[in-house]
Design a protein around this motif. Structure first.
Motif, PDB file in Angstrom:
ATOM      1  N   ARG A 135       0.826  -1.201   0.000  1.00 15.45           N
ATOM      2  CA  ARG A 135       0.000   0.000   0.000  1.00 15.45           C
ATOM      3  C   ARG A 135       0.864   1.256   0.000  1.00 15.45           C
ATOM      4  O   ARG A 135       1.996   1.235   0.483  1.00 15.45           O
ATOM      5  CB  ARG A 135      -0.919   0.001   1.227  1.00 15.45           C
ATOM      6  CG  ARG A 135      -1.967  -1.116   1.157  1.00 15.45           C
ATOM      7  CD  ARG A 135      -3.026  -0.971   2.215  1.00 15.45           C
ATOM      8  NE  ARG A 135      -4.241  -1.699   1.857  1.00 15.45           N
ATOM      9  CZ  ARG A 135      -5.454  -1.355   2.246  1.00 15.45           C
ATOM     10  NH1 ARG A 135      -5.630  -0.297   3.021  1.00 15.45           N
ATOM     11  NH2 ARG A 135      -6.503  -2.060   1.876  1.00 15.45           N
ATOM     12  N   PRO A 136       0.351   2.350  -0.544  1.00 13.32           N
ATOM     13  CA  PRO A 136       1.119   3.600  -0.560  1.00 13.32           C
ATOM     14  C   PRO A 136       1.324   4.149   0.838  1.00 13.32           C
ATOM     15  O   PRO A 136       0.627   3.760   1.785  1.00 13.32           O
ATOM     16  CB  PRO A 136       0.242   4.535  -1.408  1.00 13.32           C
ATOM     17  CG  PRO A 136      -1.133   3.980  -1.285  1.00 13.32           C
ATOM     18  CD  PRO A 136      -0.977   2.489  -1.164  1.00 13.32           C
ATOM     19  N   VAL A 137       2.283   5.063   0.982  1.00 13.68           N
ATOM     20  CA  VAL A 137       2.638   5.594   2.293  1.00 13.68           C
ATOM     21  C   VAL A 137       1.449   6.272   2.975  1.00 13.68           C
ATOM     22  O   VAL A 137       1.349   6.271   4.210  1.00 13.68           O
ATOM     23  CB  VAL A 137       3.833   6.565   2.156  1.00 13.68           C
ATOM     24  CG1 VAL A 137       3.444   7.806   1.359  1.00 13.68           C
ATOM     25  CG2 VAL A 137       4.400   6.943   3.520  1.00 13.68           C
ATOM     26  N   GLU A 138       0.533   6.827   2.190  1.00 16.36           N
ATOM     27  CA  GLU A 138      -0.653   7.476   2.757  1.00 16.36           C
ATOM     28  C   GLU A 138      -1.811   6.508   2.962  1.00 16.36           C
ATOM     29  O   GLU A 138      -2.898   6.917   3.367  1.00 16.36           O
ATOM     30  CB  GLU A 138      -1.085   8.634   1.858  1.00 16.36           C
ATOM     31  CG  GLU A 138      -0.045   9.761   1.783  1.00 16.36           C
ATOM     32  CD  GLU A 138      -0.493  10.917   0.917  1.00 16.36           C
ATOM     33  OE1 GLU A 138      -1.255  10.677  -0.051  1.00 16.36           O
ATOM     34  OE2 GLU A 138      -0.091  12.057   1.197  1.00 16.36           O
ATOM     35  N   GLY A 139      -1.589   5.221   2.697  1.00 16.02           N
ATOM     36  CA  GLY A 139      -2.622   4.217   2.902  1.00 16.02           C
ATOM     37  C   GLY A 139      -3.682   4.241   1.815  1.00 16.02           C
ATOM     38  O   GLY A 139      -3.641   5.051   0.885  1.00 16.02           O
ATOM     39  N   LEU A 140      -4.627   3.323   1.922  1.00 16.55           N
ATOM     40  CA  LEU A 140      -5.766   3.258   1.018  1.00 16.55           C
ATOM     41  C   LEU A 140      -7.047   3.288   1.827  1.00 16.55           C
ATOM     42  O   LEU A 140      -7.172   2.560   2.817  1.00 16.55           O
ATOM     43  CB  LEU A 140      -5.732   1.981   0.173  1.00 16.55           C
ATOM     44  CG  LEU A 140      -4.669   1.905  -0.936  1.00 16.55           C
ATOM     45  CD1 LEU A 140      -4.664   0.514  -1.558  1.00 16.55           C
ATOM     46  CD2 LEU A 140      -4.918   2.966  -2.002  1.00 16.55           C
ATOM     47  N   GLN A 141      -7.981   4.139   1.390  1.00 16.61           N
ATOM     48  CA  GLN A 141      -9.275   4.234   2.037  1.00 16.61           C
ATOM     49  C   GLN A 141     -10.373   3.962   1.004  1.00 16.61           C
ATOM     50  O   GLN A 141     -10.147   4.130  -0.203  1.00 16.61           O
ATOM     51  CB  GLN A 141      -9.481   5.628   2.656  1.00 16.61           C
ATOM     52  CG  GLN A 141      -8.601   5.922   3.864  1.00 16.61           C
ATOM     53  CD  GLN A 141      -7.182   6.306   3.484  1.00 16.61           C
ATOM     54  OE1 GLN A 141      -6.961   7.035   2.531  1.00 16.61           O
ATOM     55  NE2 GLN A 141      -6.210   5.806   4.260  1.00 16.61           N
ATOM     56  N   LEU A 234       3.669  11.208  -4.034  1.00 22.16           N
ATOM     57  CA  LEU A 234       3.858  10.205  -2.988  1.00 22.16           C
ATOM     58  C   LEU A 234       3.179   8.877  -3.318  1.00 22.16           C
ATOM     59  O   LEU A 234       3.016   8.016  -2.457  1.00 22.16           O
ATOM     60  CB  LEU A 234       3.386  10.711  -1.617  1.00 22.16           C
ATOM     61  CG  LEU A 234       3.994  12.028  -1.129  1.00 22.16           C
ATOM     62  CD1 LEU A 234       3.450  12.381   0.259  1.00 22.16           C
ATOM     63  CD2 LEU A 234       5.512  11.954  -1.104  1.00 22.16           C
ATOM     64  N   GLY A 235       2.804   8.713  -4.582  1.00 26.02           N
ATOM     65  CA  GLY A 235       2.172   7.468  -5.003  1.00 26.02           C
ATOM     66  C   GLY A 235       3.160   6.314  -5.084  1.00 26.02           C
ATOM     67  O   GLY A 235       4.382   6.507  -5.063  1.00 26.02           O
ATOM     68  N   LEU A 236       2.618   5.100  -5.197  1.00 23.10           N
ATOM     69  CA  LEU A 236       3.415   3.877  -5.179  1.00 23.10           C
ATOM     70  C   LEU A 236       3.291   3.123  -6.501  1.00 23.10           C
ATOM     71  O   LEU A 236       2.188   2.822  -6.950  1.00 23.10           O
ATOM     72  CB  LEU A 236       2.946   2.962  -4.043  1.00 23.10           C
ATOM     73  CG  LEU A 236       3.570   1.569  -3.973  1.00 23.10           C
ATOM     74  CD1 LEU A 236       5.070   1.662  -3.688  1.00 23.10           C
ATOM     75  CD2 LEU A 236       2.874   0.711  -2.920  1.00 23.10           C
ATOM     76  N   MET A 237       4.425   2.837  -7.110  1.00 24.61           N
ATOM     77  CA  MET A 237       4.482   1.972  -8.286  1.00 24.61           C
ATOM     78  C   MET A 237       4.850   0.572  -7.818  1.00 24.61           C
ATOM     79  O   MET A 237       5.975   0.333  -7.352  1.00 24.61           O
ATOM     80  CB  MET A 237       5.530   2.501  -9.261  1.00 24.61           C
ATOM     81  CG  MET A 237       5.680   1.663 -10.502  1.00 24.61           C
ATOM     82  SD  MET A 237       4.216   1.773 -11.539  1.00 24.61           S
ATOM     83  CE  MET A 237       4.653   0.606 -12.825  1.00 24.61           C
TER      84      MET A 237
END
Length: 328
Positions: A135-141, A234-237
């Protein structure tokens, strides 16, 4: 003795040869399992071609379901007669029976048949660790957008349904209108035909210019650059495969220029390094399948003897959903 598929050198589907091999008895920490169905996955192609080299001669296949025939010393979670399924190293599931490490072999609930078990373990556990653990550093909601490439494949169709159950807005890509519709029918919020549309432009349109929090990518070289453009700051690949070839080297500075992005290369086998972690992930998969929130779509069945054709169809992207090899 058992019939098994073996390769003696890396190469094309013609290297997959049907042979007779002795099975033997399980040693400490091992089980002997007789298969009822076998899963087919793109990692099998990587092993066959040598992208992931194997010591020759080698067995092929990482996933199957069947009945435990014997257990070795120290194995306590399985008994002879248990229905079981697995996604596991070492390769060698393309066979009627095998001796293998017991750690990643799980008891299969009675509510799940052998073909479903064989079709879902590697792909379902992959979808599990991607959506719940990568999951990305900011999480998923609930309500967040994620991009999932090759969404009409075995992992993709499971991910579409699981993402919907989690409240995520999954944007699917696929290579035809039919495959896009299949992804939509299985829970994708949006679907993009990458052969006729610029998927990066469509993602920006769908997200009103914000981009997605995470891209899940098993395609590799062909989708990499544009996938980075789909991410918000800040997204995640999250790369987990190389269907179009390995991603070429890139300068890390590009990640800063595109919004301080994160990149990870994931494999299932980093997540199932213990009996406890394997069972916890399998339990989550069994629960979501038994509840009906995720259905396993077996779209192709090939007899073990037709494994060469199965590999040709998989590489040509002629398959959808899950594929299994059947045993007479």
């Amino acid at each position: 003795m058992t019939r098994a598929i073996q390769i003696c050198q890396h190469g094309g589907p013609e290297e997959l040869q049907l042979v007779d091999m002795p099975v033997g008895a399980p040693g400490p920490g091992e089980v002997r399992i007789r298969h009822h169905a076998i899963g087919l996955n793109f990692i099998d192609v990587y092993h066959r071609t040598g992208l992931y080299p194997l010591k020759m001669p080698a067995g092929i296949g990482m996933e199957a379901a069947g009945v435990i025939e014997a257990v070795g010393e120290g194995v306590t979670h399985l008994r002879p007669g248990d229905r079981a399924a697995y996604a596991s190293n070492p390769p060698g599931s393309y066979c009627e029976a095998r001796v293998m490490p017991a750690m990643n072999v799980c008891r299969l609930p009675d509510a799940i048949d052998f073909e479903t078990g064989a079709a879902m373990m590697l792909k379902g556990l992959t979808a599990q660790y991607l959506l719940l653990k990568t999951r990305p550093v900011e999480g998923l909601q609930p309500g967040d957008h994620v991009l999932f490439h090759a969404a009409a494949g075995g992992v993709g169709l499971i991910a579409c349904q699981w993402a919907r159950a989690l409240g995520l807005q999954l944007i699917a890509t696929a290579g035809s209108a039919e495959k896009c519709q299949l992804a939509l029918d299985n829970g994708a919020a949006h679907a993009i035909n990458y052969r006729s549309e610029d998927f990066a432009a469509r993602v920006k349109e769908i997200t009103e210019g914000r981009g997605v929090k995470v891209v899940y990518d098993s395609v590799g070289k062909d989708t990499w650059d544009k996938s980075l453009d789909c991410l918000r700051p800040l997204g995640l690949m999250a790369s987990f495969g190389n269907a179009s070839g390995p991603v070429p080297p890139f300068a890390p500075g590009i990640l800063g220029a595109k919004g301080s992005l994160y990149v990870t290369r994931q494999t299932l086998f980093s997540h199932i390094t213990s009996r406890a972690s394997t069972q916890a992930m399998a339990d989550a998969l069994f629960d979501v399948v038994a509840s009906g929130q995720v259905k396993i779509h077996i779209a192709q069945r090939y007899p073990l003897e037709q494994v060469q054709q199965a590999h040709r169809d998989l590489e040509a992207r002629k398959t959808t959903g899950s594929t299994i090899l059947t045993l007479a």
